[in-house]
Design an enzyme around this catalytic site. Structure first.
Site, PDB file in Angstrom:
ATOM      1  N   GLN A  19       0.803  -1.221   0.000  1.00  0.00           N
ATOM      2  CA  GLN A  19       0.000   0.000   0.000  1.00  0.00           C
ATOM      3  C   GLN A  19       0.835   1.270   0.000  1.00  0.00           C
ATOM      4  OE1 GLN A  19      -2.857  -1.762   3.229  1.00  0.00           O
ATOM      5  NE2 GLN A  19      -3.978  -0.177   2.144  1.00  0.00           N
ATOM      6  N   HIS A 116       1.155  -9.280   4.891  1.00  0.00           N
ATOM      7  CA  HIS A 116       0.093  -8.278   4.928  1.00  0.00           C
ATOM      8  C   HIS A 116      -0.633  -8.294   3.579  1.00  0.00           C
ATOM      9  CE1 HIS A 116      -1.313  -4.354   6.949  1.00  0.00           C
ATOM     10  NE2 HIS A 116      -2.125  -4.585   5.930  1.00  0.00           N
ATOM     11  N   GLU A 160      -4.372  -9.524   9.939  1.00  0.00           N
ATOM     12  CA  GLU A 160      -5.804  -9.741   9.692  1.00  0.00           C
ATOM     13  C   GLU A 160      -6.109 -11.036   8.941  1.00  0.00           C
ATOM     14  OE1 GLU A 160      -7.827  -6.407   8.005  1.00  0.00           O
ATOM     15  OE2 GLU A 160      -7.232  -5.036   9.608  1.00  0.00           O
ATOM     16  N   GLU A 375      -4.230  -0.913  14.428  1.00  0.00           N
ATOM     17  CA  GLU A 375      -4.821  -0.055  13.402  1.00  0.00           C
ATOM     18  C   GLU A 375      -6.113   0.523  13.942  1.00  0.00           C
ATOM     19  OE1 GLU A 375      -5.489  -1.628   9.450  1.00  0.00           O
ATOM     20  OE2 GLU A 375      -3.596  -2.747   9.493  1.00  0.00           O
ATOM     21  N   SER A 433      -5.246   2.013  -1.479  1.00  0.00           N
ATOM     22  CA  SER A 433      -6.185   1.100  -0.827  1.00  0.00           C
ATOM     23  C   SER A 433      -6.488  -0.074  -1.746  1.00  0.00           C
ATOM     24  CB  SER A 433      -7.480   1.838  -0.474  1.00  0.00           C
ATOM     25  OG  SER A 433      -8.509   0.928  -0.167  1.00  0.00           O
ATOM     26  N   TRP A 434      -6.527  -1.280  -1.166  1.00  0.00           N
ATOM     27  CA  TRP A 434      -6.755  -2.510  -1.931  1.00  0.00           C
ATOM     28  C   TRP A 434      -8.002  -2.437  -2.808  1.00  0.00           C
ATOM     29  CZ3 TRP A 434      -2.543  -5.337  -0.813  1.00  0.00           C
ATOM     30  CH2 TRP A 434      -1.960  -5.194   0.446  1.00  0.00           C
ATOM     31  N   TYR A 442      -6.406   8.106   4.635  1.00  0.00           N
ATOM     32  CA  TYR A 442      -6.344   7.850   6.071  1.00  0.00           C
ATOM     33  C   TYR A 442      -5.194   8.577   6.768  1.00  0.00           C
ATOM     34  CZ  TYR A 442      -9.591   3.816   6.105  1.00  0.00           C
ATOM     35  OH  TYR A 442     -10.687   2.993   6.042  1.00  0.00           O
TER      36      TYR A 442
END
Length: 474
Positions: A19, A116, A160, A375, A433-434, A442
Site C-alpha cells: 500500500q 500483509h 488480519e 490499526e 487502498s486494496w 487515512y
C-alpha cells in the site's frame, strides 16, 4: 474531561508494503496475487502508491518530528523471495536493512509484519492459504527473516487473517474473488493459524530475544434488536469474523461453542467442516502459551439481525454512502440501528466497540500478556487546497474527532484493566487502498500522488501533542 495515558504508552503510524512502497517492478520484486487482479479490473494501480520505497526517509523524518515512537511496516515477501521460495533477491534484503537502519536513526521502533495481504503469485495460484506448500514456504520465509533481520525486535506473523479469508472466499473482494464459500473461508482461517503457530514456536526456539505477535481485525458484533434470533445472528457473525481466531491464537484451542457455531454456518450452506489434525492443534496450543502480544485492528462495529435468504454482498468501494449490502446465508444481515454515524464507506463510528473488544480480550483470553491497537483511523475524501505551499496545513477535524473518541474508549479499557501498551493510527501517510484505490485517505500526512509531495494535516499536530503529553484532551 481529558484522559491520561500511561507514561510507557507508545504511539505511531501504520503502513503495509503493497500500500505504500510502490516500485512493484523494481529491483527484482516478484509478482503477487494483486498484480493480475488489479490489471484486469483496470480501476487503479498500486504504483506509485506513496513511493515509500524511495521516500521512506522523508516519511520517517516526519514521523519523528510529529512524535512517533513506533511504526508498523511489513516486508514484501516477494521482494525477498520473488517466487515465494528458492532464490533470494539481495536488493530486496538490502532495502529492508536500510529501512530498519533508518527507523533506528529516527528513534522509531519498527513492528514488522511478515504477511500483509500480499501472497506471492505462484503460491496464490497454488491455492494460497488453502495450500500446504504455501504454509511450508511461509515458515521458511519467516525463518530467513528472523535470521537475516536480527535488528528487528517486534515481529507480527500475519495481518488480519480473518479479512484475508473472508474477502477471498465469502465476500469476493480479494483475489481469487470467490463468494459464499464458507468451507474455504474456515479452512483458510485454520491454516493461517497453523502457519502462525509454527512461526511463533520457531521464533521462540531460536531465542533471539525479541517479541512476536499477531494482528487481528476485530469488529465488535451486536444484535440489531433484543430478539433471540438477532442475538443468535450476532453470535454467528462473531464466530465467522472474530471468535475462531481469538480461540485459536489466544486460547490455543477452539472452544466447543465456537465450533458449533461454525458448523451451523457450514450446514446452512451445505458445506463440509474444516479439517484439522492433532499435530496442528498441539502447535496452536503451544504458540498461544508463548505469544507476546496481540494487535487489535478496530475501525467500526456491526449489528446483525436474522436473515434466511441467499448471500448478497455489495462492497462500497467508491465512498457512495449507503451503497453497501451484507447478507450472509446461515449467518445474518448487517443493519445499523438509527442514530449510528457512518463514514462515506458505510463504516460505523462507534468507539464503545473499541472498549468492548479490548475488555473481551482482557476478560476472556488471559493467556496473552499485552495488547496493542495496531490499526484505527478514518478514511476521508480529502483534496489539496488550491495554491497550496509546502507550509500548507490541511484541516481534518473529522479525523481528530474520530481518533479522540476511540483513544478515549481505549483509555477507559486501560483504566478497567486491559493491558494496552500502544496505539498505531492507520495510517502514517495517505496510501493506496486494496479496494478503493487512491480516493480514500487515512494519513496523518497528505500525499499529493501526482507529485508525491507531502503536506501536514492538522491531525498530525494533534497526534504529536497526545503522544508527547500522554493526555487525550476534551
Amino acid at each position: 474531561m481529558s484522559k491520561q495515558l500511561p507514561q510507557d504508552f507508545v504511539m505511531g503510524g501504520a503502513t503495509a508494503a503493497y500500500q505504500v512502497e510502490g516500485a512493484t517492478k523494481e529491483d527484482g520484486k516478484g509478482r503477487v496475487l494483486w498484480d493480475d487482479f488489479l490489471d484486469k479490473q483496470g480501476r487503479f494501480k498500486p504504483d506509485p502508491a506513496a513511493d515509500f520505497y524511495h521516500r521512506y526517509d522523508e516519511d520517517l523524518a516526519l514521523a519523528e518530528k510529529y512524535g512517533h515512537q513506533v511504526i508498523r511496516v511489513s516486508i514484501a515477501w516477494s521482494r525477498i523471495f520473488p517466487d515465494g521460495a528458492g532464490e533470494v533477491e539481495p536488493r530486496g534484503v538490502a532495502f529492508y536493512h536500510k529501512l530498519f537502519a533508518d527507523c533506528a536513526a529516527h528513534h522509531i521502533e519498527p513492528f514488522v509484519t511478515l504477511h500483509h495481504f500480499d501472497t506471492p503469485e505462484r503460491l496464490h495460484e497454488a491455492g494460497d492459504w488453502l495450500s500446504q506448500e504455501m504454509l511450508d514456504d511461509f515458515v521458511a520465509y519467516a525463518k530467513f527473516c528472523f535470521e537475516e533481520f536480527s535488528e528487528v525486535k517486534y515481529w507480527i506473523t500475519i495481518n488480519e487473517p480473518t479479512s484475508m479469508a473472508v474477502q477471498q472466499y465469502t465476500t469476493g473482494t480479494f483475489p481469487p474473488a470467490e463468494s459464499g464459500r464458507f468451507d474455504k473461508t474456515f479452512q483458510a482461517e485454520h491454516n493461517q493459524m497453523v502457519a502462525h503457530a509454527r512461526i511463533v514456536n520457531l521464533y521462540k526456539s531460536m531465542q533471539l530475544g525479541g517479541q512476536i505477535g499477531i494482528v487481528h481485525a476485530l469488529q465488535t458484533v451486536y444484535p440489531y434488536s433484543d430478539s433471540a434470533v438477532d442475538h443468535h445472528a450476532a453470535e454467528l457473525q462473531d464466530a465467522l469474523e472474530n471468535r475462531l481466531y481469538l480461540d485459536g491464537t489466544l486460547a490455543g484451542e477452539y472452544h466447543q461453542e465456537t465450533l458449533a457455531l461454525v458448523k451451523e454456518i457450514l450446514d446452512a450452506n451445505h458445506q463440509p467442516m474444516f479439517q484439522s489434525t492433532p499435530q496442528e492443534m498441539k502447535a496452536i496450543d503451544e504458540a498461544a502459551h508463548q505469544l507476546d502480544f496481540v494487535g487489535v485492528n478496530n475501525y467500526f462495529s456491526k449489528w446483525l439481525r436474522a436473515y434466511h435468504g441467499k448471500s448478497e454482498t455489495i462492497h462500497n468501494g467508491d465512498g457512495t454512502k449507503g451503497s453497501s449490502v451484507a447478507r450472509l446465508q446461515g449467518v445474518g444481515e448487517e443493519k445499523l440501528p438509527d442514530g449510528i454515524e457512518t463514514t462515506d464507506w458505510d463504516w460505523s463510528i462507534y468507539p464503545r466497540g473499541m472498549y468492548d473488544i479490548l475488555m473481551r480480550i482482557h476478560n476472556d483470553y488471559p493467556l496473552v500478556p499485552v495488547t496493542y491497537v495496531t490499526e484505527n483511523g478514518i478514511g476521508l475524501k480529502e483534496s489539496l487546497p488550491e495554491n497550496a505551499t509546502p507550509d500548507t496545513v490541511i484541516e481534518d477535524p473529522k479525523r481528530i474527532d474520530y481518533v479522540k473518541k476511540y483513544l478515549s474508549a481505549m483509555a477507559d479499557a486501560i483504566h478497567d484493566g486491559a493491558n494496552v501498551k500502544g496505539y498505531f493510527i492507520w495510517s502514517l501517510q495517505d496510501q493506496f487502498s486494496w479496494t478503493n484505490g487512491y480516493s480514500k485517505r487515512y494519513g496523518l500526512f497528505f500525499v499529493d500522488f501526482p507529485t508525491q509531495n507531502r503536506y501536514i494535516k492538522q491531525s498530525a499536530e494533534w497526534f504529536k501533542s497526545v503522544s508527547e503529553t500522554h493526555i487525550i484532551p476534551d
